[in-house]
Enzyme design. Sequence first.
Site, PDB file in Angstrom:
ATOM      1  N   GLY A   1       4.889  89.812  95.682  1.00 21.88           N
ATOM      2  CA  GLY A   1       6.162  89.341  95.154  1.00 21.88           C
ATOM      3  C   GLY A   1       5.996  88.742  93.768  1.00 21.88           C
ATOM      4  O   GLY A   1       4.937  88.213  93.424  1.00 21.88           O
TER       5      GLY A   1
ATOM      6  N   GLY B   1       8.285  86.518  90.583  1.00 18.24           N
ATOM      7  CA  GLY B   1       9.477  85.783  90.206  1.00 18.24           C
ATOM      8  C   GLY B   1       9.351  85.296  88.782  1.00 18.24           C
ATOM      9  O   GLY B   1       8.411  85.653  88.056  1.00 18.24           O
TER      10      GLY B   1
ATOM     11  N   GLY C   1       6.021  82.975  88.671  1.00 14.65           N
ATOM     12  CA  GLY C   1       4.688  83.466  88.935  1.00 14.65           C
ATOM     13  C   GLY C   1       4.685  84.617  89.914  1.00 14.65           C
ATOM     14  O   GLY C   1       5.736  85.118  90.312  1.00 14.65           O
TER      15      GLY C   1
ATOM     16  N   LYS D   1       0.154  81.605  95.231  1.00 14.22           N
ATOM     17  CA  LYS D   1       1.057  81.742  94.089  1.00 14.22           C
ATOM     18  C   LYS D   1       0.274  81.450  92.811  1.00 14.22           C
ATOM     19  O   LYS D   1      -0.307  80.380  92.664  1.00 14.22           O
ATOM     20  CB  LYS D   1       2.243  80.782  94.188  1.00 14.22           C
TER      21      LYS D   1
ATOM     22  N   ASP E   1      16.707  74.269  94.122  1.00 13.97           N
ATOM     23  CA  ASP E   1      16.749  75.728  93.978  1.00 13.97           C
ATOM     24  C   ASP E   1      16.824  76.409  95.341  1.00 13.97           C
ATOM     25  O   ASP E   1      16.092  77.356  95.622  1.00 13.97           O
ATOM     26  CB  ASP E   1      15.527  76.218  93.197  1.00 13.97           C
TER      27      ASP E   1
END
Length: 694
Positions: free
Chosen positions: A421, A423, A426, A442, A540
């Site tokens: 994944g 974003g 990162g 991450k 968030d």
Amino acid sequence: MKNLTELSLSENQLSGSIPKGLAYLNNLRLIVLGGNEFSGHLPEQLCRGGKLEIFTVESNKLTGPIPSSLRKCSSFKRVRFDNNSFTGNLSEAFGIYPKLYSIDLSDNDFHGELSSNWGKCTNLTNMQVARNNISGSIPPEIGNVKGLLGLDLSSNHLIGQIPKEIGDLTSLVKLFVQNNNISGNIPGELRSLTKLESLDLSSNRLNGSIPIFVGDYVHLFQLNLSNNKFGQKIPIEIGRITQLNALDLSYNHLVGEIPPYLADLKSLVSLNLSQNVLSGRIPEELKSLTGLEDVVLSYNELEGPIPNNKAFINASLEGNKGLCGNVTGLQPCERLSSGVKKQSVAKRRKLILITVLPVMGALVLLYALIGVLSMCDKRRKVRDVERRDDGWISISMLDGKALYRDILKATEEFDATFCIGQGGYGSVYKVNLPSLGNIAVKRLHSSFDNTHPNSFMNEVRALIGIKHQNIVNLYGYCSNAKNSLLVYEYVERGSLSSILSNEVESKKLDWLKRVNIIKGVAFALSYMHQDCSPPIVHRDISSSNVLLDSEYEARVSDFGIAKLLKPDSSNCTALAGTYGYVAPELAYTMKVTQMCDVYSFGVLALEIIKGKHLGEYITVLANSSTKDHVQLSDLLDKRLPYPEDRVKEVLVFIIKLASSCLLETPKSRSTMHFISNRLSSMNPRPPTHVRRPI
């Protein structure tokens, strides 16, 4: 406009002073000006016509004393002055209002004492004077207001004892007197308050024992008696409060064993008995509390195995030297019991004392040296983090440097084939290590790390003290010249947004799974807002930052822009978050509060039910005049079968609750604590209505 009877200008962005000309409109019965930016003093001579019934100016920037004309306004029925900066002596500012049924003076700078005249406002159903500078004692005349449903005197400087006359308020639903200096016992007369739903007497100086009549409060869903001086045993009668969601008896002097009758509290979500002198075993019966999310039993004298329950396995248990089990930080029970299994506790303590005495002096010196080195090491680590020096700091007992090397090797130095994944902040890599199994790493983008140097440590600070089953676990972190890494538990199914956007996977999220995901996010946010010190605002909350494990349980993740609220700070910040989820007030106030997360939660809950973000339709649900025209079918995911009646009731309940999170004025939204309690009460069927907070 001499004949004007109603003036409602609430929920706008009006500023400046309130016009003095209002005082000359003698026929006004209703003035509603809340939720604006009005400043300055209230006009003198308000209510000169003697007809003013509804007067609300909450959530503005008004200052100064209350005009003397309002003291004599006997026509008042409903008044709100809360969330301003009004000053003055409370007993001098307000008079006797025989028709008044609701008054809110919270979050101002009133001082003085509570007048006995409030006892003459006999039609009152709601009285809130929280978070002011009120001193003196609670007047016993309050007991004359027989119809009172809600009384909130929290966070003041009240002294003395709880008047026994409070027991005459037999209609009382909510009683909040926390954060004062009230002393003495809980009067026996309070046994008559059998309609209570919320009772918070925490952070006072109450003593004696917890009265057994609290077991008669069968409608309670919140009981908080923490931070007092209660002694003796926990009354077994608490087990009769079967609807209880949250029980907090921490920071007292309670002794004896934990009553096994607490296992009857099937609705219990949060249990905190920490910082007492409780002894004996944790009752095995408590493993039946499958709804438990948060358990804190730290710093007691508990011993023996912990119950085989997910909440207890993840519980905060430090400070209990006798506990055992197959849990990180505890030794196995077999090892603890070997050799001394047949000895009594007293004999074991005697044996330890005899063994230790000859070397006590050496041990004292050794522990003192270890303490000094530990303090120096902690200070050195803090400095290392602030300077972002090369090296690894591990939260767990793992060998940080070795783990870092293993991650580099397992990912072939972060080859793209291991990336699961990406974003704005990162990339996330799935890493399989022999020592840990699957983990998620991450890796912050170097460009983002340079332009947002606080994001990395924000996430660390937010997660380092969190322990909740609906929040992703942080194992460790690293920052050096090459990489800034965060090491998490691996959450198998990935983000909620990716599942909702997938036609095949989204159909596996049936209605009950979606309800459970909504509840999980609510429990996580309630924990962050209510139980963390200082409180944490995620800032968030979105479907991209909610992960699902193999059993579709929710895990809130990505705390890169989280903010730890400081009580003595304005908590202002730059605008941040995911477009479509950000609370509207952040666009012009830049002030971070828990209500920002509440708004985002409302958007997310509706997205989970609809299967996609509602877009501009959110404004329709936020508007009280238009939301009643919305059809349920318009809010449901068409990819799933239409829900059966039982599930339909639950979904309608959640939609109403989520819509209340979208109100433009932050103060009008419910807290996540309230929302999580209401969601807990849905099992197995939702209530027929949502009682609005008083």
